[in-house]
Design a protein around this motif. Structure first.
Motif, mmCIF file in Angstrom:
data_model
loop_
_atom_site.group_PDB
_atom_site.id
_atom_site.type_symbol
_atom_site.label_atom_id
_atom_site.label_comp_id
_atom_site.label_asym_id
_atom_site.label_seq_id
_atom_site.Cartn_x
_atom_site.Cartn_y
_atom_site.Cartn_z
ATOM 1 N N VAL A 1 0.844 -1.196 0.000
ATOM 2 C CA VAL A 1 0.000 0.000 0.000
ATOM 3 C C VAL A 1 0.882 1.251 0.000
ATOM 4 O O VAL A 1 0.578 2.235 -0.678
ATOM 5 C CB VAL A 1 -0.987 -0.008 1.187
ATOM 6 C CG1 VAL A 1 -1.672 1.341 1.351
ATOM 7 C CG2 VAL A 1 -2.023 -1.111 0.993
ATOM 8 N N GLY A 2 1.997 1.210 0.719
ATOM 9 C CA GLY A 2 2.940 2.319 0.689
ATOM 10 C C GLY A 2 3.501 2.534 -0.709
ATOM 11 O O GLY A 2 3.674 3.679 -1.158
ATOM 12 N N GLU A 3 3.767 1.444 -1.422
ATOM 13 C CA GLU A 3 4.274 1.557 -2.791
ATOM 14 C C GLU A 3 3.195 2.085 -3.733
ATOM 15 O O GLU A 3 3.498 2.838 -4.666
ATOM 16 C CB GLU A 3 4.836 0.217 -3.251
ATOM 17 C CG GLU A 3 6.111 -0.142 -2.486
ATOM 18 C CD GLU A 3 6.646 -1.526 -2.783
ATOM 19 O OE1 GLU A 3 6.096 -2.229 -3.660
ATOM 20 O OE2 GLU A 3 7.630 -1.924 -2.129
ATOM 21 N N VAL A 4 1.930 1.731 -3.481
ATOM 22 C CA VAL A 4 0.829 2.320 -4.249
ATOM 23 C C VAL A 4 0.784 3.823 -3.991
ATOM 24 O O VAL A 4 0.640 4.623 -4.923
ATOM 25 C CB VAL A 4 -0.532 1.663 -3.890
ATOM 26 C CG1 VAL A 4 -1.700 2.450 -4.474
ATOM 27 C CG2 VAL A 4 -0.575 0.216 -4.364
ATOM 28 N N SER A 5 0.938 4.217 -2.736
ATOM 29 C CA SER A 5 0.944 5.643 -2.387
ATOM 30 C C SER A 5 2.057 6.385 -3.107
ATOM 31 O O SER A 5 1.845 7.482 -3.644
ATOM 32 C CB SER A 5 1.119 5.825 -0.875
ATOM 33 O OG SER A 5 0.031 5.292 -0.189
ATOM 34 N N GLN A 6 3.221 5.793 -3.144
ATOM 35 C CA GLN A 6 4.352 6.422 -3.828
ATOM 36 C C GLN A 6 4.074 6.541 -5.325
ATOM 37 O O GLN A 6 4.363 7.581 -5.936
ATOM 38 C CB GLN A 6 5.619 5.612 -3.582
ATOM 39 C CG GLN A 6 6.866 6.265 -4.135
ATOM 40 C CD GLN A 6 8.105 5.437 -3.870
ATOM 41 O OE1 GLN A 6 8.112 4.230 -4.074
ATOM 42 N NE2 GLN A 6 9.156 6.105 -3.416
ATOM 43 N N ALA A 7 3.494 5.516 -5.921
ATOM 44 C CA ALA A 7 3.190 5.555 -7.353
ATOM 45 C C ALA A 7 2.135 6.611 -7.671
ATOM 46 O O ALA A 7 2.235 7.327 -8.675
ATOM 47 C CB ALA A 7 2.731 4.177 -7.830
ATOM 48 N N ILE A 8 1.131 6.744 -6.801
ATOM 49 C CA ILE A 8 0.099 7.757 -7.015
ATOM 50 C C ILE A 8 0.685 9.151 -6.825
ATOM 51 O O ILE A 8 0.375 10.068 -7.596
ATOM 52 C CB ILE A 8 -1.116 7.510 -6.111
ATOM 53 C CG1 ILE A 8 -1.864 6.274 -6.603
ATOM 54 C CG2 ILE A 8 -2.031 8.729 -6.056
ATOM 55 C CD1 ILE A 8 -3.003 5.824 -5.728
ATOM 56 N N ARG A 9 1.546 9.298 -5.849
ATOM 57 C CA ARG A 9 2.200 10.599 -5.676
ATOM 58 C C ARG A 9 2.965 10.966 -6.939
ATOM 59 O O ARG A 9 2.911 12.113 -7.412
ATOM 60 C CB ARG A 9 3.144 10.568 -4.480
ATOM 61 C CG ARG A 9 3.898 11.865 -4.309
ATOM 62 C CD ARG A 9 4.873 11.805 -3.173
ATOM 63 N NE ARG A 9 5.659 13.037 -3.156
ATOM 64 C CZ ARG A 9 6.756 13.187 -2.470
ATOM 65 N NH1 ARG A 9 7.217 12.201 -1.725
ATOM 66 N NH2 ARG A 9 7.408 14.317 -2.512
#
Length: 105
Positions: free
Chosen positions: A35-43
């Motif tokens: 989920v943290g990696e999803v957050s980074q990708a969305i950022r």
């Protein structure tokens, strides 16, 4: 392949690599990481990553990266569901029923 078939394939894949034996608590940590990696990708998609150690990425790269990370997060959810004998299609159906009931659809 439908979602239940993917869940079964994924479970077998994890068992073959001896990853399935990890406890749900550990698996939850992997989900949190994804989920943290999803957050980074969305950022990266929305506001960019102004970081001197990172190269600028094309839109295509960023979209592919988000696609990959969402898939990784989904796979962790599917493995957690499998550990509790919950079929992925049942999850989707229950979610739809809940929303339809809640919003009188």
């Amino acid at each position: 392949m439908n979602i239940s078939e993917h869940q079964a394939w994924l479970t077998d894949f994890y068992k073959e690599r001896d990853w399935y034996k990890l406890s749900p608590f550990i698996r939850l940590n992997f989900l949190t990481e994804e989920v943290g990696e999803v957050s980074q990708a969305i950022r990266d998609m929305e506001i960019g990553r102004d970081h001197p150690g990172e190269a600028k990425h094309t839109l295509e790269y960023r979209q592919n990266h988000l696609h990959e990370e969402l898939g990784d997060a989904l796979d962790q959810v599917l493995i957690l569901a499998s550990k509790y004998d919950i079929d992925a299609q049942d999850l989707l159906d229950a979610s739809e029923r809940k929303l339809k009931k809640r919003f009188n659809l």
